[in-house]
Scaffold this active site. Sequence first.
Site, PDB file in Angstrom:
ATOM      1  N   GLU A 149     -12.113   5.180  23.014  1.00 18.73           N
ATOM      2  CA  GLU A 149     -11.675   3.834  22.627  1.00 18.73           C
ATOM      3  C   GLU A 149     -10.149   3.730  22.709  1.00 18.73           C
ATOM      4  O   GLU A 149      -9.606   2.720  23.170  1.00 18.73           O
ATOM      5  CB  GLU A 149     -12.188   3.515  21.206  1.00 18.73           C
ATOM      6  CG  GLU A 149     -11.662   2.231  20.581  1.00 18.73           C
ATOM      7  CD  GLU A 149     -12.020   0.956  21.327  1.00 18.73           C
ATOM      8  OE1 GLU A 149     -12.752   1.016  22.321  1.00 18.73           O
ATOM      9  OE2 GLU A 149     -11.541  -0.107  20.913  1.00 18.73           O
ATOM     10  N   TRP A 201     -12.264 -17.907  34.393  1.00 17.34           N
ATOM     11  CA  TRP A 201     -12.139 -16.501  34.795  1.00 17.34           C
ATOM     12  C   TRP A 201     -12.804 -16.438  36.163  1.00 17.34           C
ATOM     13  O   TRP A 201     -14.016 -16.612  36.287  1.00 17.34           O
ATOM     14  CB  TRP A 201     -12.853 -15.592  33.790  1.00 17.34           C
ATOM     15  CG  TRP A 201     -12.668 -14.140  34.070  1.00 17.34           C
ATOM     16  CD1 TRP A 201     -11.614 -13.374  33.687  1.00 17.34           C
ATOM     17  CD2 TRP A 201     -13.556 -13.275  34.785  1.00 17.34           C
ATOM     18  NE1 TRP A 201     -11.795 -12.083  34.119  1.00 17.34           N
ATOM     19  CE2 TRP A 201     -12.970 -11.989  34.797  1.00 17.34           C
ATOM     20  CE3 TRP A 201     -14.781 -13.445  35.419  1.00 17.34           C
ATOM     21  CZ2 TRP A 201     -13.565 -10.891  35.411  1.00 17.34           C
ATOM     22  CZ3 TRP A 201     -15.378 -12.353  36.035  1.00 17.34           C
ATOM     23  CH2 TRP A 201     -14.765 -11.094  36.024  1.00 17.34           C
ATOM     24  N   ARG A 236     -11.336 -16.705  26.774  1.00 13.52           N
ATOM     25  CA  ARG A 236     -12.522 -16.472  27.599  1.00 13.52           C
ATOM     26  C   ARG A 236     -12.191 -16.380  29.081  1.00 13.52           C
ATOM     27  O   ARG A 236     -13.016 -15.968  29.891  1.00 13.52           O
ATOM     28  CB  ARG A 236     -13.535 -17.602  27.388  1.00 13.52           C
ATOM     29  CG  ARG A 236     -13.995 -17.735  25.969  1.00 13.52           C
ATOM     30  CD  ARG A 236     -14.977 -18.866  25.842  1.00 13.52           C
ATOM     31  NE  ARG A 236     -16.214 -18.535  26.511  1.00 13.52           N
ATOM     32  CZ  ARG A 236     -17.249 -17.952  25.923  1.00 13.52           C
ATOM     33  NH1 ARG A 236     -17.197 -17.644  24.659  1.00 13.52           N
ATOM     34  NH2 ARG A 236     -18.328 -17.676  26.602  1.00 13.52           N
ATOM     35  N   LYS A 239      -8.164   1.012  25.071  1.00  5.67           N
ATOM     36  CA  LYS A 239      -7.169   0.061  24.562  1.00  5.67           C
ATOM     37  C   LYS A 239      -5.881   0.153  25.380  1.00  5.67           C
ATOM     38  O   LYS A 239      -5.278  -0.852  25.729  1.00  5.67           O
ATOM     39  CB  LYS A 239      -6.828   0.324  23.081  1.00  5.67           C
ATOM     40  CG  LYS A 239      -7.885  -0.026  22.086  1.00  5.67           C
ATOM     41  CD  LYS A 239      -8.053  -1.512  21.816  1.00  5.67           C
ATOM     42  CE  LYS A 239      -9.091  -2.157  22.674  1.00  5.67           C
ATOM     43  NZ  LYS A 239     -10.467  -1.977  22.376  1.00  5.67           N
ATOM     44  N   GLU A 241      -6.322  -1.345  29.000  1.00  3.09           N
ATOM     45  CA  GLU A 241      -6.417  -2.801  29.118  1.00  3.09           C
ATOM     46  C   GLU A 241      -5.171  -3.523  28.616  1.00  3.09           C
ATOM     47  O   GLU A 241      -4.838  -4.583  29.117  1.00  3.09           O
ATOM     48  CB  GLU A 241      -7.699  -3.348  28.477  1.00  3.09           C
ATOM     49  CG  GLU A 241      -7.867  -3.037  27.035  1.00  3.09           C
ATOM     50  CD  GLU A 241      -9.203  -3.518  26.481  1.00  3.09           C
ATOM     51  OE1 GLU A 241      -9.868  -4.340  27.110  1.00  3.09           O
ATOM     52  OE2 GLU A 241      -9.574  -3.052  25.389  1.00  3.09           O
ATOM     53  N   LYS A 249     -12.609 -12.440  27.402  1.00  3.98           N
ATOM     54  CA  LYS A 249     -13.190 -11.946  26.152  1.00  3.98           C
ATOM     55  C   LYS A 249     -14.699 -11.758  26.232  1.00  3.98           C
ATOM     56  O   LYS A 249     -15.233 -10.767  25.789  1.00  3.98           O
ATOM     57  CB  LYS A 249     -12.854 -12.944  25.047  1.00  3.98           C
ATOM     58  CG  LYS A 249     -13.350 -12.541  23.680  1.00  3.98           C
ATOM     59  CD  LYS A 249     -12.419 -11.547  23.064  1.00  3.98           C
ATOM     60  CE  LYS A 249     -12.945 -10.990  21.769  1.00  3.98           C
ATOM     61  NZ  LYS A 249     -12.464  -9.616  21.570  1.00  3.98           N
ATOM     62  N   ASN A 307     -19.696 -22.297  33.953  1.00  2.00           N
ATOM     63  CA  ASN A 307     -19.444 -20.895  33.588  1.00  2.00           C
ATOM     64  C   ASN A 307     -20.639 -20.108  34.106  1.00  2.00           C
ATOM     65  O   ASN A 307     -21.779 -20.481  33.854  1.00  2.00           O
ATOM     66  CB  ASN A 307     -19.353 -20.787  32.060  1.00  2.00           C
ATOM     67  CG  ASN A 307     -19.308 -19.348  31.587  1.00  2.00           C
ATOM     68  OD1 ASN A 307     -18.929 -18.442  32.333  1.00  2.00           O
ATOM     69  ND2 ASN A 307     -19.699 -19.136  30.341  1.00  2.00           N
ATOM     70  N   GLY A 308     -20.389 -19.025  34.838  1.00  2.67           N
ATOM     71  CA  GLY A 308     -21.500 -18.204  35.341  1.00  2.67           C
ATOM     72  C   GLY A 308     -21.431 -18.051  36.842  1.00  2.67           C
ATOM     73  O   GLY A 308     -20.377 -18.267  37.450  1.00  2.67           O
ATOM     74  N   HIS A 358     -12.937  22.805  30.940  1.00  2.00           N
ATOM     75  CA  HIS A 358     -13.895  22.727  32.043  1.00  2.00           C
ATOM     76  C   HIS A 358     -13.350  21.878  33.189  1.00  2.00           C
ATOM     77  O   HIS A 358     -14.103  21.488  34.081  1.00  2.00           O
ATOM     78  CB  HIS A 358     -15.231  22.180  31.540  1.00  2.00           C
ATOM     79  CG  HIS A 358     -15.859  23.048  30.501  1.00  2.00           C
ATOM     80  ND1 HIS A 358     -16.458  24.255  30.784  1.00  2.00           N
ATOM     81  CD2 HIS A 358     -15.923  22.920  29.152  1.00  2.00           C
ATOM     82  CE1 HIS A 358     -16.887  24.820  29.669  1.00  2.00           C
ATOM     83  NE2 HIS A 358     -16.568  24.017  28.656  1.00  2.00           N
ATOM     84  N   CYS A 395     -14.952 -17.812  31.179  1.00  2.00           N
ATOM     85  CA  CYS A 395     -14.801 -19.247  31.317  1.00  2.00           C
ATOM     86  C   CYS A 395     -15.086 -19.928  29.981  1.00  2.00           C
ATOM     87  O   CYS A 395     -16.082 -19.643  29.332  1.00  2.00           O
ATOM     88  CB  CYS A 395     -15.704 -19.875  32.369  1.00  2.00           C
ATOM     89  SG  CYS A 395     -15.363 -19.309  34.037  1.00  2.00           S
TER      90      CYS A 395
END
Length: 616
Positions: free
Chosen positions: A485, A76, A27, A489, A492, A611, A102-103, A508, A2
């Site tokens: 990583e 968000w 965000r 990438k 997402e 973000k 936000n939260g 294994h 947010c």
Amino acid sequence: MCGIVGYVGPNNTLEILIAGLKRLEYRGYDSAGIAIIDDANTLHSEKRAGKLVNLVTALEQHPLPAGSTGIAHTRWATHGGPTDTNAHPHYGDYGKLALIHNGIIENFAELKEELLARGHTFSSETDTEVAAVLLGDEFAACHDLPTALRNVVKRLEGAFTILAVHQDQPGVVVGARRNSPLVIGVGEGENFLASDVAAFVAHTRHALAIGQDQVVVITDTSIEVTDFDGNTVEPVEFDVPWDAKAAEKGGWSSFMAKEISEQPDAIANTLRGRIKDGRVMLGELGTIDDEYLAGINRIIVVACGTASYASQVAKYAIERWTRIPVEVELSHEFRYRDPVLTPETLVVAVSQSGETMDTLMAIHYALENGTKVLAVCNTQGATIARESHGVIYTHAGPEVAVASTKAFVAQVAALYLLGLHLAAVRGSLPDDEIAKTLTELQAMPEKVTEVLASTESIPQLAHWMADTRSVLFLGRHVGYPVALEGALKLKELAYIHAEGFAAGELKHGPIALIEPGQPVFVIVPSPRNPQNLHAKVVSNIQEIRARGARVLAIAEIGDTAVLPFADEVIPIPLAPTLLQPLLAVVPLQVFAMELSQAKGLDVDQPRNLAKSVTVE
Ligand code: F6R
């Protein structure tokens, strides 16, 4: 998570708020909304589900007055899906008050019961509307927005940043924060509140950081910060070290393309001014001084996502250089498993945004247990930096694309500086070896530039693979976190199933996934690696090739041994093993970006993500 922006001043509030939202959209982008008080002291509002462009289109059709006081939000979603009704602002005092948040308000259900019993009705499924209605009631009782907000926030549990305006108190925006970001932009005859300086840096680079459990009241000419009881507190001043241009695309097709290209600078700027006469100079370590560092016997790094993979890379280097055991732990696992912490344990918190709630909560746990905390953070004045005993800032500049790229290399560089500093303090590495490694580190920006110049085969590769449903990534030693990583990438950005494995782990279990045509990226160690990791990885490549895998190798220039076994080789310059991740990660970032583009997806704003993850 947010984005929030508030403004009071003589300029066009509508334009300023929408421009602020554009800079904060990374965000959260499930919905957006705005509330403005016009010159006749009437509150106007508009909100729309979907990306900011939907709100902008709605405002073009039904413009709001320019106004001189207002708040705006990009969401968000947490409580309630991304609909027009659930979008912020929410309203109180019969539509005279607007509030954005936000939260997560954890006790919203019990507060809602209370408000329902008082006869209020609710139109949304959000926790935010409860705060708006409660604030409306408080304002109706005391007719002062700051007082009303202080009364409300004392009753809220959870994490929140709240901004509100009321048409009966025009020219005022109030805000409050607990465990969620909020900064003040100090202008001339105008002031700003925002989750992030990006929202106002085009107007002012002078900022104030608001502490935990504080309330702020801005008018065009005044700023007042208090605790939740109304006692005045002094906010911490800082200047934003970059200008508005740094947070613009500047001709690139996406922020991600721009940020990938900025990686040589991200490393160079993180090293700049911190290496002198073959030694590391870190100026912001606070109480984490040499005496303390000489006595530590364990390091726990807490981080999430990409930051945790950068930390895993650094674990190999710090342990090798200092002989101090380093554990890398996901922040959200750390505090729930009752970790053993002693005064000799240093907790290092790594975060690009400096606002990741999971990491912040891990820091709080460490602090409550008497452990020193060092932050590695990219955002000046961020909560994680302020709440730690010391900080090493990465100087990667603003990272706007939701998927992290330049922050990764900057975090590795910063953690390497920490490792070499520790090695010097503890005498665990000869001075000349420290100096040599620092020189090698300083050569990395140029080598990353070379990698960027040699990724020309990747768009074609990505194009061919646009219909691929699964990609595997293999690495060994420091190549293993790079594989993780690379897989993150791709997940997402291109929404493709992707997994990273330690190459040795393959036999294994994961080798069962290999079937003819399965694409596998392999990060190949240098043939010059003294532990002969190269031969082991080449054997792993042969094992998967024998089962039909399509091998895409990231290998050192001149590594002829890998050529017969790879379908594609992406060359990277020669570098010492511990520094190779700074190079090997780049083609994987470019590949994920290109594949996302080949699939017609939004590279900068992948679905379901935001973000800065400011909720647990
Ligand atoms: C991945 C990504 C996330 C972040 C993670 C931590 O591309 O961006 O995995 O790395 O959410 O964020 P910070 O570093 O801000 O704490």
